[in-house]
Design an enzyme around this catalytic site. Structure first.
Site, PDB file in Angstrom:
ATOM      1  CD1 TRP A  21      31.751  -7.430  75.435  1.00  0.00           C
ATOM      2  CD2 TRP A  21      30.610  -8.679  76.724  1.00  0.00           C
ATOM      3  NE1 TRP A  21      30.901  -6.456  76.092  1.00  0.00           N
ATOM      4  CE2 TRP A  21      29.950  -7.511  76.879  1.00  0.00           C
ATOM      5  CE3 TRP A  21      30.125  -9.580  77.675  1.00  0.00           C
ATOM      6  CZ2 TRP A  21      29.179  -7.001  78.081  1.00  0.00           C
ATOM      7  CZ3 TRP A  21      29.071  -9.316  78.538  1.00  0.00           C
ATOM      8  CH2 TRP A  21      28.642  -8.060  78.864  1.00  0.00           C
ATOM      9  CE1 TYR A  54      31.688  -7.269  72.027  1.00  0.00           C
ATOM     10  CE2 TYR A  54      32.905  -9.482  71.757  1.00  0.00           C
ATOM     11  CZ  TYR A  54      31.874  -8.735  71.925  1.00  0.00           C
ATOM     12  OH  TYR A  54      30.636  -9.588  71.849  1.00  0.00           O
TER      13      TYR A  54
END
Length: 334
Positions: A21, A54
């Site tokens: 992330w 993401y």
């Protein structure tokens, strides 16, 4: 590297798991991301966590490319579904049957694999009947596209309801992925006891509190250049709550605790998370390979009760414990 069972399943995962992330496809160049993944593999990490949202799919693609050539049976690859991805049409978000089925196929394509080991509901969807969501996850498992199902940031009542339906559908929810650190402890009062009862482990994100628990942010000083607090792509929003002189001063009081143990403050933070026996893994990201090499050493650290008490005393009222802060969006974002 030590390994722990994921929930009441037979799946073992590395207790320090690599998460991408805010890094892959966003903060760092692809070649550096690949070096970080390879450093994780060299350090004994076998478990890799990502999500379709993401970098709008780019993070999955980068991770898949970085893992090419590795023995698939020796890896545990996790991803998630919920948030808007792609063209952001009305069905490009949430946990509807349509979005879950399309989401898993797109994730597998980007990751370059036939299946993921864990497919996770990235948040609770208040706009889709839970029965529909659980039935769709059951379809994904039966199709062999995911071996296990998990969730992220679900509260205790949602975990209980979801697990009851999952067992009726022939599978179990094995994990929850909440935020958890020595500063952010909102899961301890309700989520952790409920999870123990239901056979669910936590895979926790932000164990170093977005870098605050490394001690690199000093009270009264501007954040270091290139740090998450200066990242306008999203990292700066998450870290704001900690960037007060009171919190940062208390974090500096952890330095003597780490020094006495001969470890870094980052290693202390990760070891603190792993001291909780309901935690299956701590997610650790990296923008440089050496960060992974250092943080993995937390797997070798055991904190006794005296050290845990010193950490509590140092952080004091900077610790956030309100269980009501375990929440999912009330409405979808598109």
């Amino acid at each position: 590297m030590a390994y722990r069972y994921l929930g009441n399943s037979g799946l073992k995962i590395s207790e320090i798991t690599y998460g991408n992330w805010l890094t892959h496809g966003s903060q760092v160049e692809n070649d550096v991301a690949t070096k970080c993944v390879h450093a994780a593999l060299d350090a004994g990490i076998t478990t890799f966590d990502t999500a379709d949202v993401y970098a709008n799919g780019a993070a999955e693609q980068v991770l898949g490319d970085a893992l090419k050539g590795q023995r698939r049976e020796g890896l545990e690859i996790f991803t998630k579904v919920y948030f808007p991805v792609g063209e952001r049409g009305p069905n490009d978000t949430g946990l509807s049957r349509k979005h879950i089925h399309e989401g898993i196929d797109n994730s597998l394509r980007r990751l370059g694999t036939d299946y993921v080991d864990l497919y996770q509901a990235h948040r609770y969807d208040h706009e889709t009947p839970l029965e529909e969501t659980i039935a769709a996850f059951a379809d994904v498992v039966r199709a062999g596209k995911a071996l296990y199902i998990g969730v992220s940031e679900w509260n205790a009542d949602q975990l209980r309801a979801g697990q009851a339906l999952a067992r009726q559908a022939g599978f179990s929810i094995v994990s929850n992925q909440p935020q958890y650190s020595a500063l952010w402890r909102v899961i301890e009062e309700r989520v952790v006891p409920t999870s123990r009862e239901l056979g669910i482990s936590q895979i926790v994100w932000s164990p170093i509190a977005q870098g605050v628990l490394t001690g690199k942010y000093k009270p009264g000083q501007a954040p270091p250049a290139g740090s998450r607090a200066t990242d306008e792509k999203g990292g700066d929003e998450m870290i704001k709550r900690y960037l007060t002189d009171d919190v940062l001063t208390r974090v500096q009081d952890l330095q003597p605790v780490a020094d006495d143990l001969g470890i870094t403050m980052a290693q202390l933070a990760v070891a603190w998370v792993l001291a909780n026996d309901n935690i299956a893994a701590a997610l650790v990201g990296a923008s440089r390979p050496e960060q992974i090499t250092e943080n993995v050493k937390a797997s070798e650290v055991t904190l006794d009760s005296d050290v845990l008490a010193k950490i509590d005393a140092a952080l004091g009222d900077a610790i956030i414990t309100d269980p009501n802060l375990t929440t999912s969006p009330g409405k979808r974002l598109v």
